[in-house]
Design an enzyme around this catalytic site. Sequence first.
Site, PDB file in Angstrom:
ATOM      1  N   THR A 135       0.817  -1.215   0.000  1.00 18.16           N
ATOM      2  CA  THR A 135       0.000   0.000   0.000  1.00 18.16           C
ATOM      3  C   THR A 135       0.852   1.269   0.000  1.00 18.16           C
ATOM      4  O   THR A 135       0.501   2.263  -0.648  1.00 18.16           O
ATOM      5  CB  THR A 135      -0.934   0.006   1.229  1.00 18.16           C
ATOM      6  OG1 THR A 135      -1.839  -1.106   1.140  1.00 18.16           O
ATOM      7  CG2 THR A 135      -1.736   1.289   1.313  1.00 18.16           C
ATOM      8  N   SER A 402      -6.273  -8.181   4.139  1.00 15.56           N
ATOM      9  CA  SER A 402      -5.725  -7.852   2.818  1.00 15.56           C
ATOM     10  C   SER A 402      -4.246  -7.538   2.888  1.00 15.56           C
ATOM     11  O   SER A 402      -3.601  -7.324   1.861  1.00 15.56           O
ATOM     12  CB  SER A 402      -6.482  -6.665   2.213  1.00 15.56           C
ATOM     13  OG  SER A 402      -6.386  -5.531   3.063  1.00 15.56           O
ATOM     14  N   LEU A 403      -3.686  -7.485   4.091  1.00 21.47           N
ATOM     15  CA  LEU A 403      -2.240  -7.453   4.325  1.00 21.47           C
ATOM     16  C   LEU A 403      -1.550  -6.235   3.728  1.00 21.47           C
ATOM     17  O   LEU A 403      -0.368  -6.293   3.381  1.00 21.47           O
ATOM     18  CB  LEU A 403      -1.576  -8.730   3.782  1.00 21.47           C
ATOM     19  CG  LEU A 403      -2.265 -10.057   4.121  1.00 21.47           C
ATOM     20  CD1 LEU A 403      -1.523 -11.213   3.488  1.00 21.47           C
ATOM     21  CD2 LEU A 403      -2.368 -10.231   5.622  1.00 21.47           C
ATOM     22  N   CYS A 404      -2.248  -5.132   3.589  1.00 19.90           N
ATOM     23  CA  CYS A 404      -1.666  -3.916   2.984  1.00 19.90           C
ATOM     24  C   CYS A 404      -1.111  -4.215   1.598  1.00 19.90           C
ATOM     25  O   CYS A 404      -0.091  -3.651   1.193  1.00 19.90           O
ATOM     26  CB  CYS A 404      -0.577  -3.324   3.876  1.00 19.90           C
ATOM     27  SG  CYS A 404      -1.205  -2.565   5.379  1.00 19.90           S
ATOM     28  N   ASN A 405      -1.770  -5.107   0.887  1.00 25.66           N
ATOM     29  CA  ASN A 405      -1.369  -5.431  -0.485  1.00 25.66           C
ATOM     30  C   ASN A 405      -2.638  -5.483  -1.331  1.00 25.66           C
ATOM     31  O   ASN A 405      -3.129  -6.563  -1.682  1.00 25.66           O
ATOM     32  CB  ASN A 405      -0.636  -6.776  -0.525  1.00 25.66           C
ATOM     33  CG  ASN A 405       0.098  -6.998  -1.829  1.00 25.66           C
ATOM     34  OD1 ASN A 405      -0.473  -6.863  -2.904  1.00 25.66           O
ATOM     35  ND2 ASN A 405       1.374  -7.341  -1.748  1.00 25.66           N
TER      36      ASN A 405
END
Length: 845
Positions: A135, A402-405
Amino acid sequence: MVGVKTQGEDILEYGRGYSEDVDIIREREYPQLKDTTYLDHAGTTLYAKSLIEAFSRDLTSNLFGNPHSMSASSQLSTRRVDDVRLRALRFFKADPDDFDLVFVANATAAIKLVADAMRDSRQGFWYGYHVDAHTSLVGARELAAKGNRCFSSDEEVEGWIQSLREAGPESLNLFAYPAQSNLNGRRLPLSWCETIRRRSEAAGGNTYTLLDAASLVSTSPLDLSDAAAAPDFTVLSFYKIFGFPDLGALIVRKSAGHIFEQRRFFGGGTVDMVLTREMQWHAKKQSSIHDRLEDGTLPFHSIIALDSAFATHRRLFGSMENVSSHTRFLAKRLYDKLAALKHSNGERVCQLYTNPFSDYNKAASQGPIIAFNLRNSHGAWIGKSEVERLATVKNIQFRSGSLCNPGGTSGSLGWTGADLLQQFSAGLRCGDDHDVMDGRPTGVLRLSLGAMTNLADINTVIQFVEEFYVERAAAVESLITPVPSIPVQQPRFYIESLSVYPIKSCGAFRVPDGKRWEIRREGLAWDREWCLVHQGTGATLNQKKYPRMALIRPFVDLDRNVLRITCGELTSSDQQVLEVSLDREDTNLVSTSICQRSSKSSTVCGDQVVVQAYSSPSVSRFFSEFLGVPCTLARFPPQSSSRFSPPKRPSGAWKQYLRKFVMPGSFPQDSSPSSAPERNPILLSNESPILLISRSSVNYLNENIKANQKKKKRAEGSSSSRAVAADVFRANIVVAESFTQLPRVESPYVEDHWESLKIGPEHLQLDVLGACQRCSMVCIDQFTGVRRDEPFSTLAKTRKINGKIVFGRHASLASSEVTRDEHDTTERWTLMVGDTVTPSYTHEE
């Protein structure tokens, strides 16, 4: 350590090059891992005990001053910072003649530093980034005045690289991508940096590369020895490598350093002179890139700690190559075992998200990260939040979401941009519990390995998935207890106990036997009318985060019209006491006259509500000192109720589930739901005005717990083998069976079939709304505040529907009773321990 053999398997890569056996290192250096399986090393790895000890000795043996001064202590700090900077460059094989290293807070700060500098250039810049970007890399696009592009595949990137021959020198471009996806560990080509530079220079272009190496360097070496092939800008976080200190770095290829010449902002320590009065002028330092970019006083203590981190890591693990081999072996083992798991009907348990070209045997294409979701035997998704809750109970820690992805996650799960916008409008937010929407998961489960991960961690995770999520045919029959036939005689049930929870998530007030207690639309009188709110965030506190809240016990004293609150264990002789008035307008008591209230917004189960916070320092101190968190008491009076429970849940899903285990014809066809289902007002309860459970169900659950413990052959007397008290379910009403004849055969989970209840001599009617979804809070002993793994572990095996763990039923006053109550304000409905309970069943006409 050269290598070990386990179960006849040669695993030379496991711990190869380490100073000692991995388990010995863990026991001595990582005491925080005792009884814990930690697999979130992509977030941060763990620091070694000796690292902290070495840093502590360094601090207590030396006097470190601010590097911007000229004193002896300051010059010592400056020398140490310079030494660590060089050591960090050498760690990545970066020649200080070709590279400079800028210390920053983290990789995100390094990205922003580059993007800000390019934004400040006269012509602005164009920005390209890979879809697998973190992100923070995506966020840089907002600064690109010349436009931006997200490359959705490697092929798109390589096609764009071919077109660089046509780029002109007037265009300033930045291409950013991750060396390793933080989502699934897929590794992208490092060769792109050299190819982009070569083609851009050949065309007289002006294109630069930014490599996000934060995920890669946590377990793999980064070789920058070839400056011509290296990225122009490399960003990383040291805590992902060493666990401590919390520090990042920007490694700048010196030939690209001119990019920062147009940077506008300057801070202390980055200039040689500044004029502020007659004219506005400043002269930036020219001695080095880092001198121009490290604004203000450096975090010099953290940088000095980095010296101890390098030394400790090398002493324990030898090299990053050793860590890479070790984690690669474990990741391959974990991936293979997860991929092999199947339900009894042959359906796969795990949906693994990998790149088609990734190979867990090859370091060039894959890192030690595994992203996946779970399915049941019918192919339905199991919610990530439910898995993480159960894992927490079992002391297994990983990451979900969403794992900052955003690009990688949406691509793996099949979400389009339009889909996500629609789900955002429907309430989907980062970090929430919306696990599955429109039949698709909204996030993934991620297991990431580190230098100190061992085989026991891998085996624990596999056993966890096998125990709770692999469905075996032999186990299905015990999942739901068949409902016995309903005898003719009435009543069969009575109220065994009534409990009020005046302060949300704190202890119960048990209504005395023989005392009739008022019930309102919002629930039992005084139930969950107060809460504790964090004085900084305004969030409502709960036992999941603060188990000691169970030891805060309110007592509703109607004779004195006060709520008396005690803190501490029941056996403690030094319990503290606080009293507040039950009457909002009563200020006669000294204890309430200083309890001035102010409106304060708080968050309760995702809802924004306005509560009346007690501003008295004595009230805040009473709770804050006991819990060790800055908080105060707040109240949400019934007359200002603006929260509503969800509408009555259609029972179809539960019925369909039960049909597999009971006789055909037990249930009629589901009726069509009302177009506008009624919603019940609530105070600070999670979902409904009233929560009820069955004593028979608690007894049956305890039988299952004991059976599970015997099956596992756990040591006798262990805390996890004790029966659980009904109190852990925090129900308002506990219903028990009254036996009039032998044999006494209980009917566990008969409440699953209740449609409504008539209680007491006046036949007060409650509507049963639906099943109560459970979380790990039921594992907290309400008498000691100690967290255990039961009953949640057993509930996860025996009381799961559509991935949700349920126990007990939500209820509310029937609408007919509410209407009657509103027309006759002199009449109040009441309940009492011992009142008879007559249920109506979902299959009765």
